[in-house]
Write a protein that holds these residues in place. Structure first.
Motif, mmCIF file in Angstrom:
data_model
loop_
_atom_site.group_PDB
_atom_site.id
_atom_site.type_symbol
_atom_site.label_atom_id
_atom_site.label_comp_id
_atom_site.label_asym_id
_atom_site.label_seq_id
_atom_site.Cartn_x
_atom_site.Cartn_y
_atom_site.Cartn_z
ATOM 1 N N UNK A 44 0.852 -1.192 0.000
ATOM 2 C CA UNK A 44 0.000 0.000 0.000
ATOM 3 C C UNK A 44 0.892 1.248 0.000
ATOM 4 N N UNK A 45 1.632 1.504 -1.093
ATOM 5 C CA UNK A 45 2.456 2.721 -1.148
ATOM 6 C C UNK A 45 1.566 3.956 -1.150
ATOM 7 N N UNK A 46 2.108 5.060 -0.692
ATOM 8 C CA UNK A 46 1.290 6.260 -0.509
ATOM 9 C C UNK A 46 1.682 7.361 -1.486
ATOM 10 N N UNK A 47 1.037 8.515 -1.356
ATOM 11 C CA UNK A 47 1.206 9.605 -2.310
ATOM 12 C C UNK A 47 2.616 10.186 -2.256
ATOM 13 N N UNK A 48 3.121 10.672 -3.391
ATOM 14 C CA UNK A 48 4.418 11.351 -3.379
ATOM 15 C C UNK A 48 4.438 12.467 -2.327
ATOM 16 N N UNK A 49 5.438 12.434 -1.472
ATOM 17 C CA UNK A 49 5.576 13.472 -0.453
ATOM 18 C C UNK A 49 4.761 13.257 0.801
ATOM 19 N N UNK A 50 3.976 12.174 0.901
ATOM 20 C CA UNK A 50 3.137 11.994 2.093
ATOM 21 C C UNK A 50 4.003 11.875 3.343
ATOM 22 N N UNK A 51 3.575 12.572 4.381
ATOM 23 C CA UNK A 51 4.307 12.577 5.644
ATOM 24 C C UNK A 51 5.385 13.640 5.727
ATOM 25 N N UNK A 52 5.657 14.315 4.611
ATOM 26 C CA UNK A 52 6.712 15.327 4.581
ATOM 27 C C UNK A 52 6.104 16.727 4.488
ATOM 28 N N UNK B 280 15.981 13.978 -0.481
ATOM 29 C CA UNK B 280 16.283 13.053 -1.577
ATOM 30 C C UNK B 280 15.053 12.225 -1.924
ATOM 31 N N UNK B 281 14.427 11.661 -0.901
ATOM 32 C CA UNK B 281 13.287 10.769 -1.127
ATOM 33 C C UNK B 281 12.131 11.498 -1.796
ATOM 34 N N UNK B 282 11.761 12.662 -1.283
ATOM 35 C CA UNK B 282 10.598 13.344 -1.845
ATOM 36 C C UNK B 282 10.912 13.929 -3.219
ATOM 37 N N UNK B 283 12.171 14.263 -3.474
ATOM 38 C CA UNK B 283 12.545 14.716 -4.818
ATOM 39 C C UNK B 283 12.312 13.599 -5.831
ATOM 40 N N UNK B 284 12.719 12.391 -5.490
ATOM 41 C CA UNK B 284 12.494 11.246 -6.372
ATOM 42 C C UNK B 284 11.000 11.045 -6.598
ATOM 43 N N UNK B 285 10.227 11.052 -5.525
ATOM 44 C CA UNK B 285 8.791 10.818 -5.636
ATOM 45 C C UNK B 285 8.113 11.867 -6.505
ATOM 46 N N UNK B 286 8.469 13.118 -6.312
ATOM 47 C CA UNK B 286 7.828 14.197 -7.075
ATOM 48 C C UNK B 286 8.296 14.219 -8.526
ATOM 49 N N UNK B 287 9.510 13.775 -8.779
ATOM 50 C CA UNK B 287 9.970 13.663 -10.168
ATOM 51 C C UNK B 287 9.194 12.569 -10.900
ATOM 52 N N UNK B 288 8.842 11.509 -10.175
ATOM 53 C CA UNK B 288 8.000 10.473 -10.789
ATOM 54 C C UNK B 288 6.643 11.062 -11.154
ATOM 55 N N UNK B 289 6.051 11.789 -10.223
ATOM 56 C CA UNK B 289 4.753 12.407 -10.469
ATOM 57 C C UNK B 289 4.832 13.367 -11.653
ATOM 58 N N UNK B 290 5.873 14.190 -11.681
ATOM 59 C CA UNK B 290 6.037 15.144 -12.779
ATOM 60 C C UNK B 290 6.263 14.424 -14.104
ATOM 61 N N UNK B 291 7.059 13.371 -14.079
ATOM 62 C CA UNK B 291 7.363 12.640 -15.304
ATOM 63 C C UNK B 291 6.154 11.941 -15.895
ATOM 64 N N UNK B 292 5.197 11.591 -15.036
ATOM 65 C CA UNK B 292 3.968 10.972 -15.512
ATOM 66 C C UNK B 292 2.967 12.010 -16.010
ATOM 67 N N UNK B 293 3.282 13.297 -15.794
ATOM 68 C CA UNK B 293 2.398 14.388 -16.207
ATOM 69 C C UNK B 293 1.028 14.215 -15.576
#
Length: 330
Positions: free
Chosen positions: A192-200, A227-240
């Motif tokens: 059950x992975x969560x939203x990019x940036x959740x908890x931050x 580092x972690x949230x940058x990766x997560x948000x780059x995934x979100x951005x890359x998926x447009x």
């Protein structure tokens, strides 16, 4: 600046927003020796009670706060990072990402029945498309109820019997110090992975903020979290895809490596596309600099470009696997 002049922290008016902003205010006051006062600001997301999936998640909580910051109504902001659009507005900078709280989701029930064992027709409250898709997979016989409202009101709907369960962020419960006799089921990030940036949190100010303020905010920064949230948000951005897309991404830094899990869900159906990869980071930089150096991380060995590359690569892999077919476009 006089040590008696308060630094103004812009925040949403909700109890959770003010609780997490208060924690940042106390930390910055301890660093700089200046008082920090909260400046409550009402966002569109606070006044529009429609479903987030209808009004769109992009910036409904952040836009008014950012306007206030640029207008000089406050000196810096504290956001829940998962609510921020990935595009950074001109003139603003995320000056710190404090150490992340528990990123997991939790299920709240009256009797402690696990989510996957809820009876046919049981009602589960959540308004997030990602959580809705995950509930459909974990508890296919349950009925999802689209809800809004603060943590207390959601807990009350379970306690009263109006709902059989609600899904909340563990970090929000922790920051509020919510104490309830209701039962709590933590949902593991593997399934059950969560939203990019959740908890931050994101601490944002203007690019022309005084050096002393930027330096003070930088001391609140936690490098592994950044580092972690940058990766997560780059995934979100890359998926447009927007903040309300039915997708999850979680990165966890351990020593010199980062593990990245990302999943895109079919909004109505059983399909999902996911990846689970482990990548190397520049461990020497992390060991040398540790936490609290966000504004000073201008070094040839800076791991942030690597974090950006890892996130973009993960998004590319998801798209190669067909994720675009599952995502709504904003």
């Amino acid at each position: 600046m006089s040590t008696s002049t308060p630094i103004r922290l812009g925040t949403r008016r909700s109890a959770l927003a003010q609780a997490q902003s208060g924690q940042v205010a106390d930390a910055l006051s301890a660093v700089l020796g200046h008082p920090v006062e909260l400046v409550p600001i009402t966002s569109e997301g606070d006044t529009n009670r429609a479903s987030l999936s209808q009004i769109g998640g992009q910036g409904v909580f952040a836009t008014r706060l950012r306007e206030a910051l640029l207008a000089g109504e406050c000196d810096f902001l504290v956001h829940s990072l998962k609510d921020l659009p990935t595009a950074q507005p001109e003139g603003l900078v995320i000056a710190a990402t404090p150490r992340r709280e528990d990123p997991r989701d939790v299920v709240i029930t009256r009797g402690g029945t696990p989510l996957h064992e809820l009876h046919t027709g049981a009602t589960v409250g959540t308004g997030a498309p990602r959580r809705i898709a995950q509930v459909h997979r974990r508890a296919p016989h349950a009925e999802v109820v689209d809800i809004r409202g603060n943590v207390d009101s959601r807990l009350a709907r379970v306690a009263s019997g109006e709902l059989d369960a609600v899904i909340l962020a563990a970090a929000g419960l922790s920051r509020l110090g919510a104490d309830t006799p209701l039962h709590r089921e933590e949902l593991g990030l593997g399934e059950w992975p969560t939203a990019p940036g959740q908890g931050a949190l994101a601490v944002e100010t203007t690019t022309d903020a005084p050096d002393w303020l930027l330096a003070g905010l930088a001391q609140l920064d936690d490098l592994p979290t950044r580092i972690a949230v940058t990766i997560e948000r780059e995934i979100l951005a890359g998926l447009d895809a927007g903040c309300q897309a039915p997708m999850a991404a979680h990165a966890e830094v351990t020593g010199d490596e980062v593990r990245v899990r990302a999943v895109v869900y079919q909004p109505e159906g059983d399909r999902r596309i996911g990846i689970d990869v482990t990548e190397a980071l520049n461990g020497e930089y992390i060991r040398r600099n540790g936490s609290g150096n966000g504004a000073d991380a201008a070094d040839d060995a800076d791991p942030m470009p690597t974090a950006v590359r890892i996130g973009r690569s993960a998004a590319h892999r998801l798209l190669e696997l067909g994720a675009a077919d599952l995502l709504p476009r904003e």
